[in-house]
Design a protein around this motif. Structure first.
Motif, PDB file in Angstrom:
ATOM      1  N   GLN A 104      -4.571   1.616  -7.755  1.00  0.00           N
ATOM      2  CA  GLN A 104      -4.723   0.996  -6.691  1.00  0.00           C
ATOM      3  C   GLN A 104      -5.457  -0.209  -7.195  1.00  0.00           C
ATOM      4  O   GLN A 104      -6.661   0.237  -7.546  1.00  0.00           O
TER       5      GLN A 104
ATOM      6  N   SER B  21      -0.516   9.894  -8.814  1.00  0.00           N
ATOM      7  CA  SER B  21      -1.400   9.251  -8.106  1.00  0.00           C
ATOM      8  C   SER B  21      -1.182   7.532  -8.547  1.00  0.00           C
ATOM      9  O   SER B  21      -1.249   7.297  -9.484  1.00  0.00           O
TER      10      SER B  21
ATOM     11  N   SER C 205       0.681  -1.328  -0.075  1.00  0.00           N
ATOM     12  CA  SER C 205      -0.155   0.033   0.137  1.00  0.00           C
ATOM     13  C   SER C 205       0.810   1.263   0.030  1.00  0.00           C
ATOM     14  O   SER C 205       0.608   2.289   0.534  1.00  0.00           O
TER      15      SER C 205
ATOM     16  N   TYR D 285      -9.381   0.576  -6.543  1.00  0.00           N
ATOM     17  CA  TYR D 285     -10.085   1.392  -5.495  1.00  0.00           C
ATOM     18  C   TYR D 285      -9.194   2.597  -5.336  1.00  0.00           C
ATOM     19  O   TYR D 285      -7.961   2.617  -5.663  1.00  0.00           O
ATOM     20  N   SER D 286      -9.769   3.542  -4.407  1.00  0.00           N
ATOM     21  CA  SER D 286      -8.895   4.718  -4.268  1.00  0.00           C
ATOM     22  C   SER D 286      -8.849   4.736  -2.638  1.00  0.00           C
ATOM     23  O   SER D 286      -8.047   5.820  -2.462  1.00  0.00           O
ATOM     24  N   SER D 287      -9.587   4.166  -1.827  1.00  0.00           N
ATOM     25  CA  SER D 287      -9.511   4.453  -0.298  1.00  0.00           C
ATOM     26  C   SER D 287     -10.006   3.396   0.175  1.00  0.00           C
ATOM     27  O   SER D 287     -10.587   2.350  -0.387  1.00  0.00           O
TER      28      SER D 287
END
Length: 191
Positions: free
Chosen positions: A159, A156, A45, A114-116
Motif C-alpha cells: 500500500q 499482501s 484501496s 503504509y499498512s492500515s
C-alpha cells in the motif's frame, strides 16, 4: 593336396561368420516451465484490481486535485500486489512524466508505504516508511523512489500513499493550467 585345399576352404568359410549382439535403450525427458511475475494495482484501496502495463492504460489515482492553489496538499492511495501464482519481487517507483512542465515544476510530492488506516496526512509521520521524500521534505515529481518488496501470490498488497503539494511560490501565470503526472511502478521478480 586336395585335402589341404579343402581344409583351407573350410577355414575361409569359418572366418566370414558374424556375431549377433542384443541391444536395448532407455529415454528420459524433463519438462521445464518458466515462473511468472505479474503485478496489478488498485486505486480504491483493494476494491478492484486491474493490470495497467503501459502509460497509456495508467490507473487513475483518486486525487482531489481540482482547483489546487499555492500550498494545497492532496492525497491518493495506490495498492500493488502480485497475481495468483506469481513470484515475489521488488517495486521501484520511477519519477513522473508529465504533459505540462511549468505546472509540474510547481508541484512536489512524497510517498509512504503504509499498512492500515486511510491515505491522508496521518500517514506522513517521522516514523513512516518513506519511498519518496522524508517527513521533513517533499521532492520534485520527477524524482524516483526507493525500492520496496511485494509479496508472492497476491498475499499482501503493498500500500502506497501519495502526497502532492503545490508550492507556496507557484507562479500566478499557472492559474487554470492542468497537468497529468504519470508514475511508473516498476516490478522486478526476486528470482
Amino acid at each position: 593336396m586336395r585335402a589341404i585345399l579343402a581344409g583351407g576352404l573350410v577355414l575361409g568359410a569359418g572366418c566370414t561368420l558374424t556375431l549377433a549382439a542384443w541391444n536395448d535403450s532407455e529415454f528420459a525427458a524433463g519438462t521445464f516451465t518458466a515462473s511468472s511475475f505479474q503485478i496489478e494495482s488498485s486505486v480504491n484501496s483493494g476494491g478492484a484490481w486491474l493490470a495497467h502495463p503501459t502509460s497509456g492504460s495508467a490507473a487513475t489515482m483518486a486525487f482531489s486535485a481540482a482547483g489546487m492553489s499555492p500550498s494545497t496538499v492532496n492525497y491518493a492511495p495506490i495498492w500493488i500486489r502480485t497475481t495468483a501464482g506469481s513470484l515475489s519481487g521488488t517495486l521501484t517507483l520511477q519519477g513522473a512524466s508529465n504533459n505540462n512542465a511549468a505546472l509540474a515544476a510547481a508541484l512536489t510530492y512524497r510517498v509512504v508505504r503504509y499498512s492500515s488506516g486511510s491515505c491522508d496526512s496521518s500517514q506522513f509521520t517521522a516514523g513512516a516508511s518513506y519511498l519518496v521524500g522524508t517527513s521533513a521534505s517533499t521532492v520534485p515529481l520527477t524524482t524516483a523512489g526507493a525500492a520496496t518488496a511485494v509479496a508472492a501470490n497476491s498475499l499482501s498488497p503493498t500500500q502506497m500513499c501519495f502526497e502532492v503539494t503545490m508550492l507556496a511560490s507557484a507562479d500566478n501565470s499557472l492559474q487554470g493550467a492542468s497537468v497529468t503526472a504519470t508514475w511508473e511502478i516498476k516490478g522486478t521478480s526476486d528470482s
